[in-house]
Design an enzyme around this catalytic site. Structure first.
Site, PDB file in Angstrom:
ATOM      1  CB  SER A 219      -0.959  -0.046   1.200  1.00 42.07           C
ATOM      2  OG  SER A 219      -2.002   0.878   1.052  1.00 42.07           O
ATOM      3  CG  ASP A 245      -4.240  -5.133  -2.759  1.00 39.62           C
ATOM      4  OD1 ASP A 245      -4.568  -5.593  -3.860  1.00 39.62           O
ATOM      5  OD2 ASP A 245      -5.062  -4.732  -1.929  1.00 39.62           O
ATOM      6  CG  HIS A 374      -5.497  -3.441   1.483  1.00 43.04           C
ATOM      7  ND1 HIS A 374      -4.974  -3.124   0.245  1.00 43.04           N
ATOM      8  CD2 HIS A 374      -4.956  -2.540   2.361  1.00 43.04           C
ATOM      9  CE1 HIS A 374      -4.170  -2.072   0.358  1.00 43.04           C
ATOM     10  NE2 HIS A 374      -4.132  -1.713   1.629  1.00 43.04           N
TER      11      HIS A 374
END
Length: 416
Positions: A219, A245, A374
């Site tokens: 992220s 991700d 996630h």
């Protein structure tokens, strides 16, 4: 049945002596005797194979070749004296997954910083996997990944830092009017922090030179490692970088609903265990083992009130001014930086147009884990480790055998 067979059967039955039917009491007694005989010889039968934790019909159904009946002495159906198999959500210690922790001090004109990081040193010229977590997380989010990747790459090292404002990294502003509430979390500052941690780790571990680096970011961390890679300050050491991700288009779209998501999170927890439970029940982290390692580092004990509850260590809502700057231009940087490139996503719907074109042109490796959330490196730690290990092997320069230089080659003999 033919007439001849029917007449033969009647003749045989007629020759048999007549026995009156058994009474109900006699039937019960015979059943008990048969059962006792069955259990007495059960100990002589082979024991079943070791049971597996499998929900499939092949694992849960009885064997088609026979039924194994246990003896009463086995007590297989007795209630256990102590509860077994109960899932626990107690925290797990970091030192089961990392060798040591580092406290790296640096002084700047505006602040003093003590970076905190976890490390497993590489051995036998193995690579160093440098990980950077996402916003609101910590270096321990890669703990289970570090454990798994060492199975695939026994000589690899793992360096996992706590970013500023996260985990146990401490920022001391020299300006008394400033405080931790307005930390500088710009992309450039976070990138410089990562560079400083790598170089200070080299100094503290007394490495004459940096090992081959594989940068891994989740992220926000993906934006940081991409920015470090594209700046070229570690170009000679970086073998490749992996982004977990996050892509520019979907990340910026998701920022519009981020405040709504943060408002639905619990503000406090009565205990660390309840914090772990919330992460697993909400499927924020789908791997309970990883949650037991990483979640405790996300909370701090608030002693300012009588309830002494646990609160979030990082105020994500306060980082909103930096959100768009983290991800703007990420796709272009990812494609332009030198070194091997890996993009690991939880769904193909996260790809934007620029990355789709780059993927069709073979500019990077794409891996999708649709069963993960996630936090792909926590939800699927073993699979992520295997992908990273294969990614390193493909980009390992030490495995390359280069041809000799032209001037070093022997000159062909001339005919006279």
């Amino acid at each position: 049945m033919s007439d001849l067979q029917r007449s033969f059967a009647k003749a045989k039955l007629a020759a048999l002596p007549f026995e009156p039917p058994l009474s109900a009491e006699e039937v019960d007694e015979n059943d008990e005797d048969d059962a006792n005989d069955e259990f007495e010889f059960a100990d002589l039968r082979p024991s079943p194979d070791h049971a597996q934790d499998d929900d499939s019909s092949s694992a849960s159904s009885a064997s088609s070749t026979g039924t194994i009946i246990p003896a009463p002495s086995k007590n297989l159906f007795a209630r256990p004296k102590f509860p077994t198999g109960r899932r626990t959500l107690d925290p797990l210690p970091w030192n089961d997954y990392f060798t040591r922790e580092l406290y790296l001090k640096v002084s700047r004109p505006t602040e003093n910083v003590i970076y905190h990081a976890y490390i497993i040193p590489p051995t036998a010229k193995g690579p160093l996997l440098v990980t950077h977590h996402g916003a609101g997380s910590s270096g321990l989010s890669f703990a289970l990944f570090a454990f798994e990747v060492r199975k695939a790459l026994p000589n690899a090292g793992v360096l996992s830092l706590d970013a500023r404002g996260h985990g146990e990294t401490v920022i001391e502003p020299l300006d008394r009017q400033s405080n931790n509430a307005n930390l500088d979390l710009s992309l450039e500052t976070l990138s410089q922090d990562l560079l400083d941690v790598i170089h200070m780790t080299q100094t503290q571990m007394a490495w004459p030179e940096l090992p081959g680096l594989v940068l891994i970011g989740h992220s926000l961390g993906g934006a940081v490692v991409t920015n470090v890679a594209v700046n070229g300050k570690l170009v000679n050491a970086i073998l490749g970088y992996a982004v977990l991700d996050v892509v520019e288009g979907s990340a910026i779209d998701a920022l519009q609903s981020m405040q709504s998501y943060l408002s639905t999170r619990p503000k406090t927890f009565p205990s660390i265990t309840s914090g772990i439970e919330w992460h697993t029940r909400s499927r924020t982290i789908r791997n309970s083992t990883s949650a037991r390692i990483s979640v405790p580092s996300l909370l701090r004990h608030d002693l300012s009130n009588a309830s002494h509850r646990w609160t979030w260590r990082t105020d994500l809502a306060a980082t909103q001014p930096y959100w768009e700057g983290w991800f703007a231009g990420l796709s272009r940087k990812f494609l332009d930086a030198k070194g091997g490139k890996l993009l690991l996503l939880a769904g193909t719907d996260r790809l934007d147009k620029e990355l789709m074109i780059g993927q069709m042109q073979g500019k990077y490796q794409l891996q999708v884990f649709p069963e993960a959330g996630h936090f792909v490196h926590e939800d699927q730690a073993e699979k992520t480790a295997m992908i990273i290990a294969d990614f390193y092997r493909r980009n390992d320069r030490s495995a390359l055998v280069l041809p000799p230089k032209v001037e070093a080659m022997p000159k062909p003999k001339t005919l006279t």
